[in-house]
Write an enzyme that holds these catalytic residues in place. Structure first.
Site, PDB file in Angstrom:
ATOM      1  N   TYR A 296       5.218   4.767  14.301  1.00 20.35           N
ATOM      2  CA  TYR A 296       5.774   3.579  13.851  1.00 20.35           C
ATOM      3  C   TYR A 296       5.228   2.222  14.297  1.00 20.35           C
ATOM      4  CZ  TYR A 296      10.181   0.999  12.451  1.00 20.35           C
ATOM      5  OH  TYR A 296      11.142   0.115  11.930  1.00 20.35           O
TER       6      TYR A 296
ATOM      7  N   SER B 286       8.535  -4.946  11.252  1.00 20.15           N
ATOM      8  CA  SER B 286       9.809  -4.800  12.363  1.00 20.15           C
ATOM      9  C   SER B 286       9.175  -5.754  13.769  1.00 20.15           C
ATOM     10  CB  SER B 286       9.614  -3.194  12.927  1.00 20.15           C
ATOM     11  OG  SER B 286      10.381  -3.101  13.997  1.00 20.15           O
TER      12      SER B 286
HETATM   13  P1  NAD Z   1      17.464   3.231   6.170  1.00 17.07           P
HETATM   14  O1  NAD Z   1      17.139   4.494   6.622  1.00 17.07           O
HETATM   15  O2  NAD Z   1      18.841   2.712   5.954  1.00 17.07           O
HETATM   16  O3  NAD Z   1      16.728   2.847   4.693  1.00 17.07           O
HETATM   17  C1  NAD Z   1      15.396   3.340   4.565  1.00 17.07           C
HETATM   18  C2  NAD Z   1      15.115   3.494   3.052  1.00 17.07           C
HETATM   19  O4  NAD Z   1      13.974   3.789   2.795  1.00 17.07           O
HETATM   20  C3  NAD Z   1      16.286   4.402   2.654  1.00 17.07           C
HETATM   21  O5  NAD Z   1      16.696   3.800   1.111  1.00 17.07           O
HETATM   22  C4  NAD Z   1      15.478   5.596   2.329  1.00 17.07           C
HETATM   23  O6  NAD Z   1      16.323   6.476   1.149  1.00 17.07           O
HETATM   24  C5  NAD Z   1      14.284   5.104   1.943  1.00 17.07           C
HETATM   25  N1  NAD Z   1      13.260   6.118   2.219  1.00 17.07           N
HETATM   26  C6  NAD Z   1      12.785   6.925   3.248  1.00 17.07           C
HETATM   27  N2  NAD Z   1      11.765   7.748   3.102  1.00 17.07           N
HETATM   28  C7  NAD Z   1      11.200   7.337   1.731  1.00 17.07           C
HETATM   29  C8  NAD Z   1      10.592   8.100   0.873  1.00 17.07           C
HETATM   30  N3  NAD Z   1       9.509   8.868   1.294  1.00 17.07           N
HETATM   31  N4  NAD Z   1      10.321   7.577  -0.387  1.00 17.07           N
HETATM   32  C9  NAD Z   1      11.218   6.476  -0.925  1.00 17.07           C
HETATM   33  N5  NAD Z   1      12.269   5.975  -0.072  1.00 17.07           N
HETATM   34  C10 NAD Z   1      12.192   6.591   1.104  1.00 17.07           C
HETATM   35  O7  NAD Z   1      16.733   2.134   7.220  1.00 17.07           O
HETATM   36  P2  NAD Z   1      16.501   0.669   7.432  1.00 17.07           P
HETATM   37  O8  NAD Z   1      16.900   0.465   8.945  1.00 17.07           O
HETATM   38  O9  NAD Z   1      17.372  -0.348   6.221  1.00 17.07           O
HETATM   39  O10 NAD Z   1      15.020   0.492   7.327  1.00 17.07           O
HETATM   40  C11 NAD Z   1      14.416  -0.007   6.058  1.00 17.07           C
HETATM   41  C12 NAD Z   1      13.127  -0.777   6.865  1.00 17.07           C
HETATM   42  O11 NAD Z   1      13.467  -1.537   7.719  1.00 17.07           O
HETATM   43  C13 NAD Z   1      12.159   0.265   7.247  1.00 17.07           C
HETATM   44  O12 NAD Z   1      10.835   0.037   7.053  1.00 17.07           O
HETATM   45  C14 NAD Z   1      12.325   0.059   8.874  1.00 17.07           C
HETATM   46  O13 NAD Z   1      11.271   0.487   9.485  1.00 17.07           O
HETATM   47  C15 NAD Z   1      12.643  -1.485   8.874  1.00 17.07           C
HETATM   48  N6  NAD Z   1      13.154  -1.709  10.302  1.00 17.07           N
HETATM   49  C16 NAD Z   1      14.493  -1.421  10.694  1.00 17.07           C
HETATM   50  C17 NAD Z   1      14.991  -1.699  11.733  1.00 17.07           C
HETATM   51  C18 NAD Z   1      16.347  -1.520  12.083  1.00 17.07           C
HETATM   52  O14 NAD Z   1      16.806  -1.859  13.076  1.00 17.07           O
HETATM   53  N7  NAD Z   1      17.165  -0.836  11.442  1.00 17.07           N
HETATM   54  C19 NAD Z   1      14.410  -2.779  12.394  1.00 17.07           C
HETATM   55  C20 NAD Z   1      13.353  -3.306  12.136  1.00 17.07           C
HETATM   56  C21 NAD Z   1      12.718  -2.715  10.743  1.00 17.07           C
END
Ligand code: NAD
Length: 256
Positions: free
Chosen positions: A151, A138
């Site tokens: 985080y 991130s």
């Molecule tokens: P999201 O909530 O849509 O996806 C998260 C996924 O992780 C889901 O499939 C969820 O079921 C799964 N998950 C959560 N806990 C779990 C566990 N214990 N075991 C297995 N699976 C689990 O969120 P996202 O925004 O798509 O996030 C995906 C990644 O991107 C994360 O690592 C997040 O930190 C990172 N990220 C997101 C953003 C943003 O703005 N959305 C920005 C930077 C980084």
């Protein structure tokens, strides 16, 4: 481009993970999905792209379940060529108020799970002298924001793990890189939009605008599709010597 290769994407039932899984499937890779959301819809979407797809519901906070998932993927497709460590959760609170259980869960899911999946994937990648490990970190792997201690700590750690994994395999065909998105409008971020809307009495649209205004000069969310294309680049031949980078796609967040 990726015909005959297998990609395992953790946390891929929604959001960024699903976007990356679809982009890799479009290039011909077979896909192993993981995550807690609806798995049937994503499996159908990926199968429609003409590749094989499987799903394992491992809880990424549990090493024993990660081991079972890696074994499942190897049994199903023979080997894992591309590992995308993407599963992640968020919790927002000041350090002194941060629930200890949430701290432990964020470190386990956002950081330690990547260590376990990586250590289990590497031997087969090295044996075949080809592999791609992509860590979805991130912008919070590069800079901090108030009230996101666990985080930010986990994501900085993940960028560190990326560099070390890249260095240890630098003379092989196995690369490791991190993707650092700014705001992406997924369920993880929608929760933060909802919290802002509630706290400040704003509409959904106003809260989204405020969120962007605070951090992103572009005033645009990055999309899972755009991040998927970056993952495809890392997997391409042009990515052969891209090693240990933390590549932001952040609308200018860290250029400020
Ligand atoms: P999201 O909530 O849509 O996806 C998260 C996924 O992780 C889901 O499939 C969820 O079921 C799964 N998950 C959560 N806990 C779990 C566990 N214990 N075991 C297995 N699976 C689990 O969120 P996202 O925004 O798509 O996030 C995906 C990644 O991107 C994360 O690592 C997040 O930190 C990172 N990220 C997101 C953003 C943003 O703005 N959305 C920005 C930077 C980084």
């Amino acid at each position: 481009m990726l015909n005959g290769k297998t990609a395992l994407v953790t946390g891929s039932t929604s959001g960024i993970g699903l976007g990356i899984a679809k982009a890799l499937a479009k290039q011909g890779a077979n896909i192993v999905l993981n995550g807690f959301g609806d798995a049937e819809g994503p499996q159908k979407e990926i199968a429609a792209l003409g590749v094989k797809v499987a799903y394992h519901g491992a809880d990424m906070s549990k090493p024993i379940e990660i081991e079972a998932m890696m074994q499942f993927a190897a049994d199903k497709f023979g080997h894992i060529d591309i590992l995308v460590n993407n599963a992640g959760i968020q919790h927002v609170a000041k350090v002194e108020d941060f629930p200890v259980e949430r701290w432990d869960a964020i470190i386990a899911i956002n950081l330690t799970s990547a260590f376990h999946a990586t250590r289990l994937a590497l031997p087969a990648m090295k044996a075949r002298n080809w592999g791609r490990i992509i860590n979805v970190a991130s912008i919070h792997g590069l800079v901090g924001s108030a009230e996101k201690s666990a985080y930010v700590a986990a994501k900085h750690g993940l960028v560190g793990l990326t560099k070390v994994t890249a260095l240890e395999n630098a003379t092989t065909g196995v690369t490791c890189n991190a993707i650092c998105p700014g705001w992406v409008l997924t369920p993880l971020v929608q929760k933060q939009v909802d919290a802002k809307a509630l706290a400040l009495g704003l509409s959904n649209e106003e809260a989204k605008k405020l969120l962007l205004q605070e951090k992103e000069p572009s005033m645009q969310f990055t999309t899972p599709e755009e991040l998927g294309e970056l993952a495809v680049f890392f997997c391409s031949a042009a990515g052969n010597n891209v090693r240990g980078v933390a590549w932001n796609m952040d609308g200018g967040w860290t250029a400020q």
